[in-house]
Design a protein around this motif. Structure first.
Motif, PDB file in Angstrom:
ATOM      1  N   UNK A 172       4.489  26.578  89.753  1.00  0.00           N
ATOM      2  CA  UNK A 172       3.471  27.566  90.116  1.00  0.00           C
ATOM      3  C   UNK A 172       4.057  28.959  90.244  1.00  0.00           C
ATOM      4  N   UNK A 173       5.260  29.067  90.806  1.00  0.00           N
ATOM      5  CA  UNK A 173       5.887  30.373  90.988  1.00  0.00           C
ATOM      6  C   UNK A 173       6.088  31.064  89.642  1.00  0.00           C
ATOM      7  N   UNK A 174       6.419  30.301  88.613  1.00  0.00           N
ATOM      8  CA  UNK A 174       6.623  30.886  87.285  1.00  0.00           C
ATOM      9  C   UNK A 174       5.366  31.604  86.802  1.00  0.00           C
ATOM     10  N   UNK A 175       4.220  30.977  86.958  1.00  0.00           N
ATOM     11  CA  UNK A 175       2.969  31.560  86.476  1.00  0.00           C
ATOM     12  C   UNK A 175       2.571  32.779  87.310  1.00  0.00           C
ATOM     13  N   UNK A 176       2.806  32.698  88.629  1.00  0.00           N
ATOM     14  CA  UNK A 176       2.472  33.826  89.502  1.00  0.00           C
ATOM     15  C   UNK A 176       3.332  35.031  89.163  1.00  0.00           C
ATOM     16  N   UNK A 177       4.638  34.826  89.083  1.00  0.00           N
ATOM     17  CA  UNK A 177       5.564  35.943  88.863  1.00  0.00           C
ATOM     18  C   UNK A 177       5.442  36.477  87.437  1.00  0.00           C
ATOM     19  N   UNK A 178       5.201  35.610  86.471  1.00  0.00           N
ATOM     20  CA  UNK A 178       5.038  36.070  85.086  1.00  0.00           C
ATOM     21  C   UNK A 178       3.876  37.047  84.975  1.00  0.00           C
ATOM     22  N   UNK A 179       2.802  36.754  85.703  1.00  0.00           N
ATOM     23  CA  UNK A 179       1.656  37.652  85.686  1.00  0.00           C
ATOM     24  C   UNK A 179       1.989  38.987  86.359  1.00  0.00           C
ATOM     25  N   UNK A 184       5.037  40.378  86.747  1.00  0.00           N
ATOM     26  CA  UNK A 184       6.048  41.109  85.976  1.00  0.00           C
ATOM     27  C   UNK A 184       5.575  41.480  84.578  1.00  0.00           C
ATOM     28  N   UNK A 185       4.433  40.933  84.174  1.00  0.00           N
ATOM     29  CA  UNK A 185       3.872  41.182  82.837  1.00  0.00           C
ATOM     30  C   UNK A 185       4.827  40.728  81.730  1.00  0.00           C
ATOM     31  N   UNK A 186       5.350  39.504  81.900  1.00  0.00           N
ATOM     32  CA  UNK A 186       6.176  38.874  80.870  1.00  0.00           C
ATOM     33  C   UNK A 186       5.604  37.491  80.619  1.00  0.00           C
ATOM     34  N   UNK A 187       6.013  36.869  79.538  1.00  0.00           N
ATOM     35  CA  UNK A 187       5.522  35.526  79.243  1.00  0.00           C
ATOM     36  C   UNK A 187       6.254  34.503  80.111  1.00  0.00           C
ATOM     37  N   UNK A 188       5.618  33.370  80.313  1.00  0.00           N
ATOM     38  CA  UNK A 188       6.252  32.309  81.090  1.00  0.00           C
ATOM     39  C   UNK A 188       7.524  31.829  80.407  1.00  0.00           C
ATOM     40  N   UNK A 189       7.503  31.767  79.071  1.00  0.00           N
ATOM     41  CA  UNK A 189       8.692  31.337  78.327  1.00  0.00           C
ATOM     42  C   UNK A 189       9.856  32.300  78.567  1.00  0.00           C
ATOM     43  N   UNK A 190       9.582  33.601  78.570  1.00  0.00           N
ATOM     44  CA  UNK A 190      10.635  34.579  78.853  1.00  0.00           C
ATOM     45  C   UNK A 190      11.178  34.405  80.269  1.00  0.00           C
ATOM     46  N   UNK A 191      10.274  34.160  81.204  1.00  0.00           N
ATOM     47  CA  UNK A 191      10.676  34.010  82.598  1.00  0.00           C
ATOM     48  C   UNK A 191      11.514  32.745  82.790  1.00  0.00           C
ATOM     49  N   UNK A 192      11.145  31.677  82.108  1.00  0.00           N
ATOM     50  CA  UNK A 192      11.913  30.432  82.208  1.00  0.00           C
ATOM     51  C   UNK A 192      13.351  30.654  81.758  1.00  0.00           C
ATOM     52  N   UNK A 193      13.523  31.368  80.644  1.00  0.00           N
ATOM     53  CA  UNK A 193      14.879  31.648  80.155  1.00  0.00           C
ATOM     54  C   UNK A 193      15.649  32.523  81.143  1.00  0.00           C
ATOM     55  N   UNK A 194      14.959  33.481  81.747  1.00  0.00           N
ATOM     56  CA  UNK A 194      15.623  34.360  82.699  1.00  0.00           C
ATOM     57  C   UNK A 194      15.977  33.674  84.002  1.00  0.00           C
ATOM     58  N   UNK A 200      14.213  51.117  86.280  1.00  0.00           N
ATOM     59  CA  UNK A 200      14.813  50.833  84.982  1.00  0.00           C
ATOM     60  C   UNK A 200      15.289  49.416  84.761  1.00  0.00           C
ATOM     61  N   UNK A 201      14.957  48.479  85.639  1.00  0.00           N
ATOM     62  CA  UNK A 201      15.352  47.089  85.449  1.00  0.00           C
ATOM     63  C   UNK A 201      14.488  46.433  84.373  1.00  0.00           C
ATOM     64  N   UNK A 202      15.093  45.507  83.642  1.00  0.00           N
ATOM     65  CA  UNK A 202      14.356  44.720  82.658  1.00  0.00           C
ATOM     66  C   UNK A 202      13.308  43.885  83.397  1.00  0.00           C
ATOM     67  N   UNK A 203      12.030  43.935  83.000  1.00  0.00           N
ATOM     68  CA  UNK A 203      10.979  43.153  83.684  1.00  0.00           C
ATOM     69  C   UNK A 203      11.299  41.663  83.759  1.00  0.00           C
ATOM     70  N   UNK A 204      11.938  41.129  82.716  1.00  0.00           N
ATOM     71  CA  UNK A 204      12.288  39.709  82.726  1.00  0.00           C
ATOM     72  C   UNK A 204      13.294  39.406  83.835  1.00  0.00           C
ATOM     73  N   UNK A 205      14.296  40.275  83.998  1.00  0.00           N
ATOM     74  CA  UNK A 205      15.294  40.080  85.048  1.00  0.00           C
ATOM     75  C   UNK A 205      14.660  40.259  86.426  1.00  0.00           C
ATOM     76  N   UNK A 206      13.818  41.275  86.566  1.00  0.00           N
ATOM     77  CA  UNK A 206      13.144  41.515  87.852  1.00  0.00           C
ATOM     78  C   UNK A 206      12.292  40.310  88.246  1.00  0.00           C
ATOM     79  N   UNK A 207      11.556  39.768  87.275  1.00  0.00           N
ATOM     80  CA  UNK A 207      10.734  38.596  87.556  1.00  0.00           C
ATOM     81  C   UNK A 207      11.566  37.362  87.867  1.00  0.00           C
ATOM     82  N   UNK A 208      12.690  37.204  87.171  1.00  0.00           N
ATOM     83  CA  UNK A 208      13.532  36.017  87.347  1.00  0.00           C
ATOM     84  C   UNK A 208      14.133  35.967  88.745  1.00  0.00           C
ATOM     85  N   UNK A 209      14.705  37.078  89.211  1.00  0.00           N
ATOM     86  CA  UNK A 209      15.326  37.064  90.539  1.00  0.00           C
ATOM     87  C   UNK A 209      14.253  36.987  91.624  1.00  0.00           C
TER      88      UNK A 209
END
Length: 432
Positions: free
Chosen positions: A377-384, A386-396, A132-141
């Protein structure tokens, strides 16, 4: 000087055209050599580039990569994740805490941020999303915790820095342990704040039997960093020999656990050979560019200017850190490391900054670049994953990024944090 400026401008132009960074640096450096030496460009470039990778210490890098790849392809990720879950899964933050601790444990096996993000990160993000974690939060941490990998030994960036700066690999390995633990502790403290905000589902405390079972399964793998650091520190092995032993130990564990068959090793060897080729091409290309920089006299000018412009070691390290953070926005960490170390080393030596302290600070600053656009590079790998956008991941990632920068400033201001273990291990007086 003008030739050097044109070469640097050409590098950024080629990178903007999506030319691989190693090729961009190599082409720009050869263009600069051609401008000075004409047709002698080929023999001169070949000699300088070969000399750039002709280092016994550098041979350790592909073997550490091989050990990490074997561990990553086998069942290590599941055993590490299970142990981390048994240890901290019931703490505030639940699986987010597990995520960080697993990365810290995994760092001692692979020493690679990308291996952490791809191997362990896939399992962590899937588990967090299922709970139940938010995908953006899961990808960010996951992204933030993955850069702990190059700090806790074994570490390929540390090996490369040691070869470039002539610093002790054993001391560097020991020096990276406490900062790596601090990074993990700071991220886990930040997770507690997220938990107080109601963003982290609580997990049930596992039975003690689960901890015993998880520890018994993971313990042989956890011995790998002890073997590496202990062998180097005791003088029984060189860093290169320790890397070879680590690879053999990882292969033996994979076979004993039946994680991999003999046939599975061929694609692993191909993958590591390909990665090694790319790594050594970066080192060779940057060595040629460094040769141009040396001939231009820029290093001496920069060293004299920096040593005259700053009043303390801390000020110089803060300036270098700011430079590394900016360079990390546009350049892959290994390439930036090979490029910047020869330029900055004279100023560091003039102000008598310990090479181990400087190396750990610089490596952490450049690793933070893996979390910053546009090249992170980590942003692009994890965004894929977690199935979130890179912009969302950057904010997280931003809050965790600030936490990691805080740790970076801490180890700059208080060098004893880095230097304590090496000085204790080698019987040296306290730092400072």
């Amino acid at each position: 000087m003008m030739t050097l400026i044109i070469a640097i401008g050409l590098i950024f132009l080629l990178m903007a055209l999506r030319i691989p960074v190693a090729v961009a640096i190599g082409l720009a450096a050869m263009a600069a050599v051609t401008a000075e030496m004409g047709l002698r460009v080929f023999p001169v470039s070949a000699q300088v580039m070969v000399n750039g990778v002709n280092s016994f210490v550098l041979i350790a890098a592909p073997f550490f990569m091989l050990a990490g790849e074997i561990m990553n392809r086998g069942g290590l990720t599941k055993r590490i994740f299970r142990l981390a879950n048994a240890l901290v899964g019931s703490l505030p933050g639940g699986l987010a805490q597990v995520n960080v601790l697993a990365s810290m444990l995994f760092a001692g096996m692979t020493g690679s941020a990308i291996s952490d993000a791809v191997g362990l990160g896939t399992m962590e993000i899937r588990a967090m999303k299922e709970r139940g974690y938010d995908p953006k939060f899961a990808g960010s941490i996951t992204a933030a915790s993955s850069i702990i990998g190059p700090m806790i030994p074994p570490s390929v960036p540390i090996v490369i820095y040691g070869a470039l700066a002539g610093a002790s690999i054993g001391s560097l390995f020991l020096a990276g342990i406490v900062p790596g633990i601090l990074m993990g502790g700071a991220l886990m403290a930040a997770i507690v704040i997220y938990d107080r905000m109601g963003l982290c589902p609580r997990e049930a405390r596992p039975p003690r039997s689960e901890l015993v079972a998880a520890l018994s399964q993971a313990l042989p793998s956890l011995a790998l960093p002890v073997i590496v650091v202990g062998g180097i520190y005791s003088g029984v092995t060189t860093p290169t020999e320790a890397a070879i032993i680590a690879s053999a130990y990882a292969a033996l564990l994979a076979l004993l656990y039946r994680d991999l068959s003999v046939r599975d090793f061929w694609p692993i060897l191909v993958q590591v050979a390909s990665a090694t080729g790319a790594l050594f091409l970066i080192v060779a290309s940057t060595a040629l560019l460094g040769w141009i920089v040396t001939r231009s006299g820029v290093m001496i000018e920069v060293a004299l200017w920096l040593s005259g412009a700053v009043e303390s070691q801390t000020q110089l390290l803060l300036i270098i850190t700011a430079l590394c953070l900016v360079v990390g926005l546009f350049m892959e960490p290994i390439a930036a490391l090979v490029l910047l170390v020869p330029i900055l080393l004279p100023a560091v030596k003039i102000l008598q900054i310990d090479l181990v302290h400087f190396g750990i600070v610089m490596i952490l600053a450049l690793m933070i670049g893996l979390l910053t656009p546009p090249v992170g590079l980590i942003l692009f790998i994890v965004a894929r994953i977690a199935e979130v956008s890179v912009a969302q991941l950057v904010r997280g990632v931003l809050p965790f990024l600030l936490v990691l920068i805080g740790v970076l400033i801490l180890i700059i201001v208080f060098p004893s944090i880095i230097m304590a273990l090496p000085r204790i291990a080698y019987g040296l007086p306290p730092f400072g």
